[in-house]
Structures are given as structure tokens and as C-alpha cells.
Design an enzyme around this catalytic site. Structure first.
Site, PDB file in Angstrom:
ATOM      1  N   CYS A   1     -21.914 -14.713  40.124  1.00  0.00           N
ATOM      2  CA  CYS A   1     -20.872 -14.732  39.243  1.00  0.00           C
ATOM      3  C   CYS A   1     -20.767 -13.857  37.627  1.00  0.00           C
ATOM      4  CB  CYS A   1     -20.177 -15.954  38.958  1.00  0.00           C
ATOM      5  SG  CYS A   1     -19.942 -17.033  41.042  1.00  0.00           S
TER       6      CYS A   1
ATOM      7  N   GLU B   1     -29.203 -34.171  33.182  1.00  0.00           N
ATOM      8  CA  GLU B   1     -30.269 -32.686  33.506  1.00  0.00           C
ATOM      9  C   GLU B   1     -30.205 -32.133  34.921  1.00  0.00           C
ATOM     10  OE1 GLU B   1     -33.629 -33.372  30.848  1.00  0.00           O
ATOM     11  OE2 GLU B   1     -32.701 -35.312  29.935  1.00  0.00           O
TER      12      GLU B   1
ATOM     13  N   GLU C   1     -15.151 -19.387  40.132  1.00  0.00           N
ATOM     14  CA  GLU C   1     -15.165 -17.519  39.159  1.00  0.00           C
ATOM     15  C   GLU C   1     -14.088 -16.741  39.940  1.00  0.00           C
ATOM     16  OE1 GLU C   1     -17.639 -19.176  39.712  1.00  0.00           O
ATOM     17  OE2 GLU C   1     -19.063 -20.088  38.114  1.00  0.00           O
TER      18      GLU C   1
ATOM     19  N   CYS D   1     -23.395 -18.629  38.294  1.00  0.00           N
ATOM     20  CA  CYS D   1     -24.513 -18.276  39.451  1.00  0.00           C
ATOM     21  C   CYS D   1     -24.642 -16.886  38.784  1.00  0.00           C
ATOM     22  CB  CYS D   1     -24.433 -18.393  40.853  1.00  0.00           C
ATOM     23  SG  CYS D   1     -23.257 -17.373  41.565  1.00  0.00           S
TER      24      CYS D   1
ATOM     25  N   HIS E   1     -16.397 -18.762  45.287  1.00  0.00           N
ATOM     26  CA  HIS E   1     -17.379 -19.161  43.556  1.00  0.00           C
ATOM     27  C   HIS E   1     -15.751 -19.622  42.798  1.00  0.00           C
ATOM     28  CE1 HIS E   1     -21.358 -19.100  44.018  1.00  0.00           C
ATOM     29  NE2 HIS E   1     -20.794 -19.343  44.865  1.00  0.00           N
TER      30      HIS E   1
HETATM   31 ZN   LIG Z   1     -20.519 -18.639  41.155  1.00  0.00          ZN
END
Ligand SMILES: [Zn+2]
Length: 230
Positions: free
Chosen positions: A137, A66, A106, A134, A104
């Protein structure tokens, strides 16, 4: 280059022995689009376009806790299915990690893999990512989908990244509206990653060992995601 094409041509006219020799080749030039294109065009699951994840990375980074403290990298495992001109579906896979890609993960996928796509073919891409994208992204994904009409993207995530933030929630909604399918990974999805993307040591048990709260955490994130997207 020419020599290699000859070798490949020879292999197709004789036996299907090409993948064996190509498997032995180094994967050092994955940032070379032509090289990557060659790898992606190989038959299903003959080759992995990238190294497998070390076991410890998987166990730490993909765990669907979590609170993801210390987990500040993104691991992106991908499966690309493309239908060739003969109607046969070919698949390839690999993984990207944002530290090595200096972007990143992605974005790294869009910069290194998508440019190798043939505009005449259709691509079904599945990402297995340790955490959801994020805001920046998510925006990149939306832009990429709108300009790459032959790309369909399914993203499976272990955790939701900063999901309490209104900007993040808005970004996930926009992602859905843009046609990107987003799912939380089930225990079976983690097992799939374990089997297909994680280094397996010789002589060691290959069975996936789910962590204690895997199902509970999946349900937790699934409920959060459903709330955000409703
Ligand atoms: Zn990102």
C-alpha cells in the site's frame, strides 16, 4: 437523475433546504462514482459518506497498543477538503474498512474515492488509519501521489505496522520522500475520530474515554517513527 438535478436546482434558488432531503437518501451506491461525487460536493459536514464505525470496532481496532494481535483489518477514516471554484472550502468524510472493500482500505480509497476527483480542483485529504500502510500500500500511495498532482495526503496512524521490518522502514521513508505526511495519532486525534466517525447511541454519554496507556503508546510509536524517518 434528471429529476434529482431539478430538485437540487430548485433548492438552491429557494432556501438551503437541499442538504436535509439529501441526508435522508440512502448511501447504498457509494461504489457509483457519480453518486459519490454528488455526496462529496455537499456543504461541509452535512453528510457522512459511509456509516459510522460501531463503538466496539473503534475501541478494539483503533487502540494504539504496542502489539496488535488480532487486529488484522485496516479502518480508514477520511476527511476530504476541496476548494471549489468560488474559493470556498468544502469538506466531506467517510470511512472504509478493508474487509468490506475486499481490498486494502488504502487501495479501496484510491479505487472508489479518487476517481471522483475533479482534475481542476485541489484536494487536501487526511486519513485516520488504525495502522500504518503495508509495503504494497505504501507503494500504491507513492504511485497515486505521483500521478494525482492535485492531491495532498496526510496520514495519521494509531500504530506502526511491522515497523521492525527493514522493507517496511524503507517503504515509510519512500513515502515521506514522495511528499506524503505521516504522523502518529495523539490522544486528541482519537477523540476526533470518536466524535466524528463513531456511532453515538442516543441518550448515551458522548465523551471520549481515553484508555490508560494512550499517551504512553503514542509517545512510543512517535519515537519509533522519528527513528525510521530520520
Ligand atoms: Zn495494505
Amino acid at each position: 437523475m434528471a429529476q434529482k438535478e431539478e430538485a437540487a436546482a430548485a433548492a438552491t434558488t429557494t432556501e438551503e433546504s437541499a442538504p436535509a432531503s439529501q441526508n435522508g437518501e440512502d448511501l447504498e451506491n457509494l461504489d457509483d462514482p457519480e453518486k459519490l461525487k454528488e455526496l462529496i460536493q455537499l456543504p461541509p459536514f452535512e453528510i457522512v459518506t459511509g456509516e459510522r464505525l460501531p463503538v466496539n470496532y473503534f475501541k478494539f481496532q483503533f487502540r494504539n497498543v504496542e502489539y496488535s494481535s488480532g487486529r488484522n483489518k485496516t479502518f480508514l477514516c477520511y476527511v476530504i477538503e476541496v476548494q471549489d471554484k468560488g474559493g470556498q472550502v468544502q469538506a466531506s468524510r467517510g470511512y472504509l474498512e478493508d474487509e468490506h472493500a475486499t481490498a486494502h482500505a488504502e487501495e479501496a480509497f484510491f479505487n472508489t474515492v479518487v476517481p471522483t476527483f475533479d482534475p481542476a480542483l485541489r484536494y487536501n485529504v487526511t486519513w485516520y488509519v488504525s495502522s500504518s500502510p503495508c509495503v504494497a500500500c505504501a507503494d500504491r500511495i507513492i504511485k497515486m501521489l505521483s500521478k494525482t498532482k492535485n492531491l495532498r495526503l496526510l496520514i495519521l496512524v494509531g500504530r506502526l505496522f511491522m515497523w521492525e521490518e527493514p522493507a517496511m522502514q524503507a517503504a515509510l521513508k519512500k513515502l515521506k520522500e514522495a511528499g506524503c505526511r505521516l504522523r502518529i495519532m495523539k490522544p486528541q486525534d482519537f477523540e476526533y475520530i470518536w466524535q466524528n466517525f463513531v456511532e453515538q447511541e442516543e441518550g448515551e454519554s458522548k465523551a471520549f474515554e481515553p484508555w490508560e496507556d494512550i499517551q504512553e503508546n503514542f509517545l512510543y510509536y512517535e519515537e519509533k517513527l522519528a527513528d525510521i524517518l530520520k
